[in-house]
Each structure stands twice: as C-alpha cells, then as structure tokens.
Design an enzyme around this catalytic site. Structure first.
Site, PDB file in Angstrom:
ATOM      1  N   PRO A  92       0.811  -1.227   0.000  1.00  0.00           N
ATOM      2  CA  PRO A  92       0.000   0.000   0.000  1.00  0.00           C
ATOM      3  C   PRO A  92       0.841   1.273   0.000  1.00  0.00           C
ATOM      4  O   PRO A  92       0.349   2.328  -0.390  1.00  0.00           O
ATOM      5  CB  PRO A  92      -0.821  -0.115   1.287  1.00  0.00           C
ATOM      6  CG  PRO A  92      -0.031  -1.036   2.160  1.00  0.00           C
ATOM      7  CD  PRO A  92       0.665  -1.994   1.248  1.00  0.00           C
TER       8      PRO A  92
ATOM      9  N   PRO B  90      47.123  11.467 -13.016  1.00  0.00           N
ATOM     10  CA  PRO B  90      48.130  12.526 -12.947  1.00  0.00           C
ATOM     11  C   PRO B  90      49.438  12.155 -12.268  1.00  0.00           C
ATOM     12  O   PRO B  90      50.359  12.965 -12.234  1.00  0.00           O
ATOM     13  CB  PRO B  90      47.414  13.625 -12.158  1.00  0.00           C
ATOM     14  CG  PRO B  90      46.458  12.874 -11.286  1.00  0.00           C
ATOM     15  CD  PRO B  90      45.993  11.713 -12.107  1.00  0.00           C
TER      16      PRO B  90
ATOM     17  N   ASP C 206      54.773   4.851 -19.937  1.00  0.00           N
ATOM     18  CA  ASP C 206      55.273   6.201 -20.166  1.00  0.00           C
ATOM     19  C   ASP C 206      56.055   6.701 -18.957  1.00  0.00           C
ATOM     20  O   ASP C 206      55.930   6.159 -17.849  1.00  0.00           O
ATOM     21  CB  ASP C 206      54.108   7.167 -20.403  1.00  0.00           C
ATOM     22  CG  ASP C 206      53.759   7.306 -21.876  1.00  0.00           C
ATOM     23  OD1 ASP C 206      54.474   6.723 -22.698  1.00  0.00           O
ATOM     24  OD2 ASP C 206      52.778   7.997 -22.186  1.00  0.00           O
TER      25      ASP C 206
ATOM     26  N   LYS D  78      59.566   9.256 -22.709  1.00  0.00           N
ATOM     27  CA  LYS D  78      60.021  10.363 -23.536  1.00  0.00           C
ATOM     28  C   LYS D  78      60.481  11.466 -22.595  1.00  0.00           C
ATOM     29  O   LYS D  78      59.668  12.188 -22.019  1.00  0.00           O
ATOM     30  CB  LYS D  78      58.893  10.862 -24.440  1.00  0.00           C
ATOM     31  CG  LYS D  78      58.427   9.816 -25.451  1.00  0.00           C
ATOM     32  CD  LYS D  78      57.296  10.350 -26.311  1.00  0.00           C
ATOM     33  CE  LYS D  78      56.841   9.291 -27.312  1.00  0.00           C
ATOM     34  NZ  LYS D  78      55.730   9.779 -28.145  1.00  0.00           N
TER      35      LYS D  78
ATOM     36  N   GLY E 234      47.959  10.646 -17.172  1.00  0.00           N
ATOM     37  CA  GLY E 234      46.765  11.432 -17.452  1.00  0.00           C
ATOM     38  C   GLY E 234      45.716  10.653 -18.197  1.00  0.00           C
ATOM     39  O   GLY E 234      45.439   9.492 -17.902  1.00  0.00           O
TER      40      GLY E 234
END
Length: 412
Positions: free
Chosen positions: A43, A170, A193, A215, A247
């Site tokens: 109900p 980050p 990386d 790099k 990132g």
C-alpha cells in the site's frame, strides 16, 4: 545444512516483492538490473521505488498482499515489516513450490539473499550463516580486492585480448581508475610512459614484461612509431598488452595515434579514460579551474610549441582576450614567450599565475606569481617538468581558501 549457492538468470521472469519499504528499496533495483519482471505489492512505497514505477521499470499493486499474488512467480521476496504477512507470503510460495526469501526471519526463510557485488563481469555473492552484516563485510573485502587488483585474475578463461590503452591519471598511483587497475593486473606486457604511475609496476607479476617507452624532455626518447610497432608486435603474438600512459590517453597523450595504428593492423583496442592532469593537478593544489562569478570557462593548451612558431595551432590572440582560466601543459621552457604573447594580446601583467610541479605526488610544490613575473620566478625557483601552469583569477580563489583555513580556530 549449508545452503546451496546458485546464480539465477531472471531475465523476463516474474518476481513478486511484497512490501515497499527499506528492504524492498535495496532488493528491487538488483532484480531490475537482472532483467526480472518485478511486481511490487504494497500500500506504500519509498520514493526511489516510486521512481522505478513512473519509469515503467516495475509494476506496482497499490494494496496489501492477498492470496494469489505469488501465482506465476519464479521467485518471491517477503519484505514487509509484519511477521504475520511475511509468513503468509512464504507459506503461499511454499505451496506453489516457489522459492521465497523472508527478510524478517532468516531461519524460517526457504532461501537467503547473498550479499552481492559486481566487478566487471564477475559477480561476488557471500552467505554467512544468515548474518547479513558479516556477509556484507566479507563481500566488501572481496570486491575491493578485485577492484584494486590485489586479488589477481590473470588466469581467467576470459582473458582480455589485444591492447588496452589505459590512462594512469596525474601521477599518484591511487588515482588510476578501477578498470585501469584491473586490466593492468591481467597484462602480459606493459608499455609504460614516463608520466605513468610507475609505482604500480611493482605490483605486477614477475612474468610480466615491462617496456620503458619514456620520452624525457630534451633528452632520450622512444619514437612514437617504435611504440606503435611494439603494441602491434606483442599483441599479434597473442599477448595482452597494456599501454600505460599518464593522465588521459586522449588529452595530449597521442593515444589516438596508437589506436589508429592498431586498427590498421586488425588489433582490438580497449580505451580506458584517465584523470587528466589538466584538471587534477590544479585541484590537488587547491585551485579550482572554474568558480562562480570568477571563471565560467577554462582552456587546456599544449604549449610544446611557442607562440608564433610555425605549426602551432593555438589561438594565442584569442586566449589573451579571454578572461577564462588557462591551463598550460608542457610550458616550462617557453613560459617567457607565452607570458609575453598573452600580455601583448590583452592579458594584464597582474594576472595571477600558479605553477604546480610534480602534481599529486609526495614532492608536489606550487609557485605563485603574476603573468609579468612568472617566467623569472620559475627560473629562480628551478622549476622543471612535469609542471602545470594555471593562469587566471581562480588562483586568488585558492589563496582565499588557504587564508580561510588558516583563520579557522583562531580567537576572534
């Protein structure tokens, strides 16, 4: 006797839930997610359940339970706050030989609902002798282990194939996404990386091949063409390759070039977005890139080419006229030329500037200056890459936050 665990595939099957309170509010969404045709009898119902009714996800009979409501059900949940009603529902289901879960009395229930969690394609279900809190605690421990890859699943029959392009965030290893960490734990080869969260590499199995594709600015580097070839070479041998990048792979990360190269060689690629340093690093330094009444826009700029250099596609004149926040990546060596161009095109020399080096890492440091002084102050402070430059009045907002925090607790 111990219960017999089983996974029910409820897609298109009628499930009756009696009761519309807190317990039903937890169980019905899971039933809907499993594809069940849910019929709710009560109900009164909670606002979240009413939202499912309005959306057409469940059927609601706005009344108390009556005999015959369990007919045609494959599964029944008795979730009212009245033991007598739950017992009636359970008895009716038992007569129909339909499994019924009683929310109020585990020992009187024909079936128990496990504490469940889902990570990717894996569903975890835990029963703890009818103790829901203990079951939930164990469930959470297992799910957390799967999410952060401390419970490895490298030997799954459904092992990923091809290449996963993973944005590592980050720098802080805790800021990689759950999905990224899961795939990293299943890798045969990791091509990493310089800006990727390298601490995560220590968690890899000893048999994982790690390829350093760093790099280094103004130093040794691995050509992008060679990185592309490495991805295809290892994936073509049936090895699952994770390309771990800093990132987000599609924000100045050359990730799209890697995806195109793999696609041309028929290698499937999974792209896992990452937290871009363009937003995360200012946040870690307490600088909002937007603030009501101060900055309604922000521009993220790759400054690897100085203003007025052939090949640059940046509209420095437009940025100089803008009042929005500027976030510059790869700007350390060219900050003097950039500041001069922005002032020439209209930015005030007094515009606040913040330079955040090694953002989100333990040795993060922030230099604040103005557009007219920032280049000299960066040289004096010995700022080196990686560093993010934030230009705009939002830098003063961060100062206000710092001053407010410093004033807290002081006597008036």
């Amino acid at each position: 006797m111990p219960p017999y665990l089983i996974g029910l595939r409820l897609d298109g099957r009628r499930v009756v839930v009696v009761g519309g309170g807190r317990v039903a509010g937890r169980r019905v969404p899971a039933l809907v997610a499993a594809g069940a045709d849910v019929v709710l009898v009560s109900p009164e119902i909670t606002p979240s359940l009413e939202d499912l009714v309005v959306a057409g996800r469940i059927v609601w009979h706005d009344r108390p339970y009556t005999d015959g409501d369990c007919a045609g059900a494959w599964l029944v949940h008795a979730c009212t706050d009245k033991a007598k009603v739950n017992a009636e529902v359970a008895a009716a289901a038992e007569e129909l030989r339909v499994w019924c879960v009683r929310a109020d009395d585990a020992q009187a229930s024909a079936a128990w609902t496990p504490a469940t969690g889902r990570v990717g394609e894996t569903t975890v279900g835990v029963l703890a002798g009818g103790d829901p809190r203990r079951a939930a605690g164990l469930r959470d421990a297992v799910v957390d282990g799967l999410r952060d890859a401390t419970l490895a699943a490298r030997h799954s029959r459904a092992k990923p194939v091809g290449v996963a392009l993973v944005g590592g965030g980050p720098g802080d290893p805790g800021l990689i996404t759950v999905r990224g960490r899961q795939l990293l734990a299943q890798a045969d080869v990791v091509v990493t990386d310089r800006l990727a969260p390298r601490l995560l590499l220590d968690e890899l199995s000893p048999d994982v091949e790690v390829i350093d594709a760093a790099k280094i600015p103004y130093g040794r580097t691995v050509a992008q063409e060679r990185i592309n070839d490495l991805l295809v070479e290892h994936a073509s041998q049936g090895r699952f390759v994770v390309r771990l990048k800093g990132g987000d792979p599609f924000v100045f990360g050359r990730g799209s070039e890697e995806v195109l190269h793999c696609a041309r060689h028929g290698i499937p690629v999974t792209v896992v977005p990452g937290i871009t340093s363009a937003v995360a690093v200012p946040s870690a330094a307490g600088i909002p890139v937007t603030h009501r009444g101060v900055a309604q826009e922000f521009h993220v700029v790759s400054a690897h080419l100085a203003p007025d250099v052939p090949g640059s596609t940046v509209d420095w004149a437009g940025l100089g006229r803008s009042t929005g926040t500027l976030v510059l990546l790869m700007a350390v060596e060219r900050m003097g030329l950039i500041a001069t161009a922005l002032m020439r095109y209209g930015r005030s020399p007094d515009t606040p500037v913040a330079v955040i080096q090694d953002g989100t890492l333990q040795d993060q440091r922030t230099l604040t200056a103005t557009l007219g002084t920032v280049a000299d102050e960066m040289v004096a402070a010995g700022v080196r890459p990686p560093a993010i430059v934030v230009i705009g009045d939002v830098v003063d907002v961060a100062r206000q936050i710092d001053m407010t925090r410093a004033d807290m607790g002081r006597d008036p």
